[in-house]
Design a protein around this motif. Structure first.
Motif, short mmCIF file in Angstrom:
data_model
loop_
_atom_site.label_atom_id
_atom_site.label_comp_id
_atom_site.label_asym_id
_atom_site.label_seq_id
_atom_site.Cartn_x
_atom_site.Cartn_y
_atom_site.Cartn_z
N UNK A 62 61.47 54.93 61.19
CA UNK A 62 62.19 55.68 60.15
C UNK A 62 63.63 55.25 59.93
N UNK A 63 64.15 54.42 60.81
CA UNK A 63 65.55 54.01 60.69
C UNK A 63 65.76 52.88 59.70
N UNK A 64 67.01 52.72 59.28
CA UNK A 64 67.37 51.66 58.34
C UNK A 64 67.38 50.30 59.05
N UNK A 65 67.10 49.23 58.30
CA UNK A 65 67.26 47.88 58.83
C UNK A 65 65.99 47.06 58.92
N UNK A 66 64.86 47.61 58.49
CA UNK A 66 63.59 46.89 58.61
C UNK A 66 63.56 45.66 57.70
N UNK A 67 63.81 45.90 56.41
CA UNK A 67 63.85 44.77 55.47
C UNK A 67 65.03 43.86 55.77
N UNK A 68 66.17 44.46 56.11
CA UNK A 68 67.37 43.66 56.40
C UNK A 68 67.10 42.67 57.53
N UNK A 69 66.40 43.13 58.56
CA UNK A 69 66.07 42.25 59.68
C UNK A 69 65.13 41.13 59.24
N UNK A 70 64.16 41.48 58.40
CA UNK A 70 63.25 40.47 57.89
C UNK A 70 63.97 39.41 57.08
N UNK A 71 64.91 39.85 56.23
CA UNK A 71 65.68 38.88 55.45
C UNK A 71 66.61 38.06 56.33
N UNK A 72 67.07 38.64 57.43
CA UNK A 72 67.85 37.86 58.38
C UNK A 72 67.04 36.71 58.94
N UNK A 73 65.77 36.95 59.23
CA UNK A 73 64.89 35.88 59.72
C UNK A 73 64.67 34.82 58.65
N UNK A 74 64.52 35.26 57.40
CA UNK A 74 64.37 34.31 56.30
C UNK A 74 65.60 33.40 56.22
N UNK A 75 66.79 33.97 56.35
CA UNK A 75 68.00 33.16 56.31
C UNK A 75 68.08 32.19 57.49
N UNK A 76 67.59 32.61 58.63
CA UNK A 76 67.53 31.68 59.77
C UNK A 76 66.63 30.49 59.44
N UNK A 77 65.48 30.76 58.84
CA UNK A 77 64.58 29.68 58.44
C UNK A 77 65.28 28.71 57.50
N UNK A 78 65.98 29.27 56.51
CA UNK A 78 66.70 28.43 55.55
C UNK A 78 67.73 27.58 56.27
#
Length: 208
Positions: free
Chosen positions: A45-61
């Motif tokens: 229920x907490x905030x940060x689920x999508x944000x964490x996923x996008x953080x991983x995407x940026x790591x890939x980039x």
């Protein structure tokens, strides 16, 4: 009052303690040689689920690894992540906004189901592509929760058809138990405090 000899003794104790920790850590790391594409779930229920996923995407980039995003719910929103990725990293990251908003916004279940199924078809296509190393399925857990998609179909595909080195990240609250069991990495975001409850609307840069 701490004397110089006391300080030296404390420094030596600290160095000895850290040396033991490093030796133990090195021993553990020496046993970790496997590599595989992970099924990763961000839920809770907490905030940060999508944000964490996008953080991983940026790591890939950052590593020059081709990746992709499929948004199942927030596709109708203009988000900072979407703008950043499409305008600056389109050569490395495909971005597909398939959703039309939360179900209470569309108020049309058939339309929501059609959008979710279209998103899933795109997701399967991207996961099958051997060039793509990570696929983020943003808010797919919500689509599964409302039965817009069949959980068994998603799990069967991930087990049988996901390439061995492809990472798949699935976000959204209320992740199904079956998905949690199938995942390699699961993180639950816990809600402690949120400004929305105090009457503060979503803020650019924080919420979207």
């Amino acid at each position: 009052m701490t004397t110089e000899s006391d300080a030296q003794a404390e420094s030596q104790r600290h160095a000895s303690k850290m040396a033991k920790k490093k030796a133990a850590r090195d021993k553990i790391m020496a046993t970790k040689e496997g590599e595989k594409g992970l099924i990763i779930v961000h839920t809770g229920p907490g905030k940060g689920k999508s944000s964490s996923g996008f953080g991983m995407i940026l790591r890939c980039i950052a590593h020059g690894m081709p990746c992709a995003v499929v948004q199942f719910i927030k596709g109708a929103w203009e988000t900072g992540e979407r703008r950043l990725l499409t305008e600056n990293f389109g050569d490395l990251c495909q971005f597909h906004a398939m959703g039309e908003g939360f179900t209470w916004e569309t108020q049309d279940r058939a339309r929501d189901i059609a959008a979710a199924k279209a998103g899933w078809e795109k997701a399967k296509e991207l996961i099958h592509d051997p060039r793509i190393r990570m696929v983020l399925l943003d808010e797919i857990n919500i689509a599964l929760r409302y039965d817009y998609l069949e959980l068994d179909e998603v799990l069967a595909f991930l087990r049988a058809e996901k390439p061995p080195l492809t990472h798949v990240v699935l976000t959204g609250r209320n992740a199904a138990e079956g998905l949690i069991e199938a995942a390699d990495l699961v993180t639950e975001m816990t809600l402690v405090k949120h400004p929305f409850r105090s009457g503060i609307k979503g803020q650019p840069g924080v919420e979207f």
